[in-house]
Design a protein around this motif. Structure first.
Motif: not given
Length: 67
Positions: A34-36, A29, A38, A27, A8-11
């Motif tokens: 969140e939709e972050q 988390c 990858r 997509t 997750c690019k957010n957390c």
């Protein structure tokens, strides 16, 4: 079934998931929703086994000594 590594690019949450080739990539988390998310790609190790991978494993009967 293949196992895919996601992050997750957010957390920053890292996780792996077994998925079919037909499944859509994840997509969202599972931790922060969140939709972050990858896919994380890494190098695949390659191991050469058998004959024919070294210069000295050339065609049989060859008397080439590095000329």
């Amino acid at each position: 079934m293949p196992t895919y590594h996601y992050r997750c690019k957010n957390c920053g949450y890292d996780f792996t998931e077994e998925q079919s080739f037909d499944d859509d990539p994840i997509t969202i988390c599972p931790k922060c929703n969140e939709e972050q998310v990858r896919k994380v790609f890494s190098a695949v190790p390659i191991e050469f086994k058998g004959h024919g991978f070294y210069r000295t494993d050339g065609a049989s009967g060859s008397s080439d000594s590095g000329k």
